[in-house]
Design a protein around this motif. Sequence first.
Motif, PDB file in Angstrom:
ATOM      1  N   LYS A 158       0.834  -1.194   0.000  1.00 18.87           N
ATOM      2  CA  LYS A 158       0.000   0.000   0.000  1.00 18.87           C
ATOM      3  C   LYS A 158       0.871   1.247   0.000  1.00 18.87           C
ATOM      4  N   VAL A 159       0.215   2.401  -0.070  1.00 17.82           N
ATOM      5  CA  VAL A 159       0.905   3.696  -0.093  1.00 17.82           C
ATOM      6  C   VAL A 159       0.715   4.406   1.248  1.00 17.82           C
ATOM      7  N   GLN A 160       1.781   5.013   1.705  1.00 16.61           N
ATOM      8  CA  GLN A 160       1.768   5.900   2.869  1.00 16.61           C
ATOM      9  C   GLN A 160       1.803   7.322   2.317  1.00 16.61           C
ATOM     10  N   MET A 161       0.736   8.076   2.513  1.00 21.74           N
ATOM     11  CA  MET A 161       0.597   9.392   1.893  1.00 21.74           C
ATOM     12  C   MET A 161       0.866  10.468   2.932  1.00 21.74           C
ATOM     13  N   ASP A 162       2.029  11.075   2.844  1.00 20.62           N
ATOM     14  CA  ASP A 162       2.407  12.155   3.753  1.00 20.62           C
ATOM     15  C   ASP A 162       2.078  13.482   3.074  1.00 20.62           C
ATOM     16  N   LEU A 163       1.154  14.225   3.653  1.00 24.52           N
ATOM     17  CA  LEU A 163       0.679  15.449   3.012  1.00 24.52           C
ATOM     18  C   LEU A 163       1.744  16.532   2.994  1.00 24.52           C
ATOM     19  N   TYR A 164       2.648  16.500   3.944  1.00 25.36           N
ATOM     20  CA  TYR A 164       3.775  17.443   3.958  1.00 25.36           C
ATOM     21  C   TYR A 164       4.657  17.230   2.721  1.00 25.36           C
ATOM     22  N   HIS A 165       5.064  15.998   2.472  1.00 24.17           N
ATOM     23  CA  HIS A 165       5.892  15.716   1.296  1.00 24.17           C
ATOM     24  C   HIS A 165       5.117  15.985   0.007  1.00 24.17           C
ATOM     25  N   CYS A 166       3.856  15.612  -0.001  1.00 19.03           N
ATOM     26  CA  CYS A 166       3.037  15.802  -1.209  1.00 19.03           C
ATOM     27  C   CYS A 166       2.938  17.278  -1.582  1.00 19.03           C
ATOM     28  N   GLN A 167       2.720  18.140  -0.607  1.00 17.54           N
ATOM     29  CA  GLN A 167       2.609  19.568  -0.888  1.00 17.54           C
ATOM     30  C   GLN A 167       3.912  20.130  -1.445  1.00 17.54           C
ATOM     31  N   ILE A 168       5.037  19.725  -0.881  1.00 15.29           N
ATOM     32  CA  ILE A 168       6.324  20.266  -1.323  1.00 15.29           C
ATOM     33  C   ILE A 168       6.643  19.826  -2.754  1.00 15.29           C
ATOM     34  N   VAL A 169       6.357  18.579  -3.088  1.00 12.60           N
ATOM     35  CA  VAL A 169       6.716  18.062  -4.407  1.00 12.60           C
ATOM     36  C   VAL A 169       5.684  18.428  -5.467  1.00 12.60           C
ATOM     37  N   GLU A 170       4.395  18.303  -5.119  1.00 10.39           N
ATOM     38  CA  GLU A 170       3.356  18.371  -6.140  1.00 10.39           C
ATOM     39  C   GLU A 170       2.300  19.444  -5.912  1.00 10.39           C
ATOM     40  N   GLY A 171       1.982  19.739  -4.642  1.00  9.02           N
ATOM     41  CA  GLY A 171       0.870  20.636  -4.365  1.00  9.02           C
ATOM     42  C   GLY A 171      -0.458  19.987  -4.723  1.00  9.02           C
ATOM     43  N   ASP A 172      -1.506  20.812  -4.768  1.00  9.12           N
ATOM     44  CA  ASP A 172      -2.836  20.327  -5.160  1.00  9.12           C
ATOM     45  C   ASP A 172      -3.251  19.133  -4.293  1.00  9.12           C
ATOM     46  N   VAL A 173      -3.023  19.253  -2.979  1.00 11.04           N
ATOM     47  CA  VAL A 173      -3.176  18.121  -2.075  1.00 11.04           C
ATOM     48  C   VAL A 173      -4.620  17.628  -2.027  1.00 11.04           C
ATOM     49  N   ALA A 174      -5.575  18.534  -1.992  1.00 10.20           N
ATOM     50  CA  ALA A 174      -6.968  18.106  -1.913  1.00 10.20           C
ATOM     51  C   ALA A 174      -7.361  17.259  -3.118  1.00 10.20           C
ATOM     52  N   THR A 175      -6.922  17.656  -4.305  1.00  9.94           N
ATOM     53  CA  THR A 175      -7.228  16.870  -5.499  1.00  9.94           C
ATOM     54  C   THR A 175      -6.562  15.501  -5.440  1.00  9.94           C
ATOM     55  N   LYS A 176      -5.326  15.458  -4.922  1.00 11.68           N
ATOM     56  CA  LYS A 176      -4.655  14.160  -4.768  1.00 11.68           C
ATOM     57  C   LYS A 176      -5.434  13.259  -3.816  1.00 11.68           C
ATOM     58  N   LEU A 177      -5.926  13.815  -2.724  1.00 12.99           N
ATOM     59  CA  LEU A 177      -6.723  13.019  -1.787  1.00 12.99           C
ATOM     60  C   LEU A 177      -7.990  12.491  -2.464  1.00 12.99           C
ATOM     61  N   ARG A 178      -8.664  13.351  -3.197  1.00 12.93           N
ATOM     62  CA  ARG A 178      -9.896  12.923  -3.882  1.00 12.93           C
ATOM     63  C   ARG A 178      -9.609  11.831  -4.919  1.00 12.93           C
ATOM     64  N   HIS A 179      -8.433  11.881  -5.512  1.00 13.44           N
ATOM     65  CA  HIS A 179      -8.094  10.905  -6.550  1.00 13.44           C
ATOM     66  C   HIS A 179      -7.680   9.566  -5.953  1.00 13.44           C
ATOM     67  N   TYR A 180      -6.855   9.601  -4.905  1.00  8.88           N
ATOM     68  CA  TYR A 180      -6.229   8.362  -4.438  1.00  8.88           C
ATOM     69  C   TYR A 180      -6.951   7.670  -3.290  1.00  8.88           C
TER      70      TYR A 180
END
Length: 279
Positions: free
Chosen positions: A183-205
Amino acid sequence: MPRFAANLSLMYTEVPFLDRFEAAEQDGFTAVEFLFPYAWAPQDLAQRLQAHGLQQVLLNAPPGGADRASMATAWDRGERGTACLPGREAEFRAGVQEALLYAQALQCPRIHVMAGLAPQGVSPEVLLATYVANLRWAAQQAAKAGCAVLIEPINPRDMPGYYLQRQDHAHAVVQAVAEPALKVQMDLYHCQIVEGDVATKLRHYLPTGAVAHIQMAGVPERQEPDAGELHFPYLLDLIDSLGYTGWVGCEYRPRLGAQPGATRTGLGWMAAYRSAAHR
């Protein structure tokens, strides 16, 4: 409402590690996570969990090392995982087996396996093939133990050269491995720094069921989630609305550092969020 787990490697650093379990209980946590437990005997950690009514929800496999002593010091030597590194498969397997021993002793259902720093001169195809093969083996072993293996994209500012940096890459790897225990461990801190658009990523994954653990911290300082460029009350409500029932790990460094009471002083965000959610 999201369930919060205290990360005992980053929080409560004002007290010795084995005393952090009691501190977390006193602040109302019922679950904890930490990075590398290999400097402590599993029975000692299990006793602390039981004494304070805590559930261990996540631990890291060793970032390197062939035995427990070298595993306990691997991070300080600069090791950041071996899963993608060709030629270190035996070391990788030893680390996973040690992590599963700890997971069983602590009744922990998830282990995070670090990818490692991508070495110079090795082709992306070889790195990916090594990563997939190692993760397939690890997921199969974990499944036998009733455990899940997690992979986590980590931002290159905090960890330059880390192999796995993006959410889409992590999910593509999970699909390539094709083992239910990965499975995936989704760290929102890392996600924001690399990609942003965190809410959309949450809705997608999150609806895919491939995300088994979430972590958070304020961006960019990696401190409490009540300051910075992410609005966590909104994101936590979104996580809840998407039906996520796992844990949210508080993997942040309290802004007061190791001052006495630093972690507790910074927990106002949690009380405020819970209060607002019950209005």
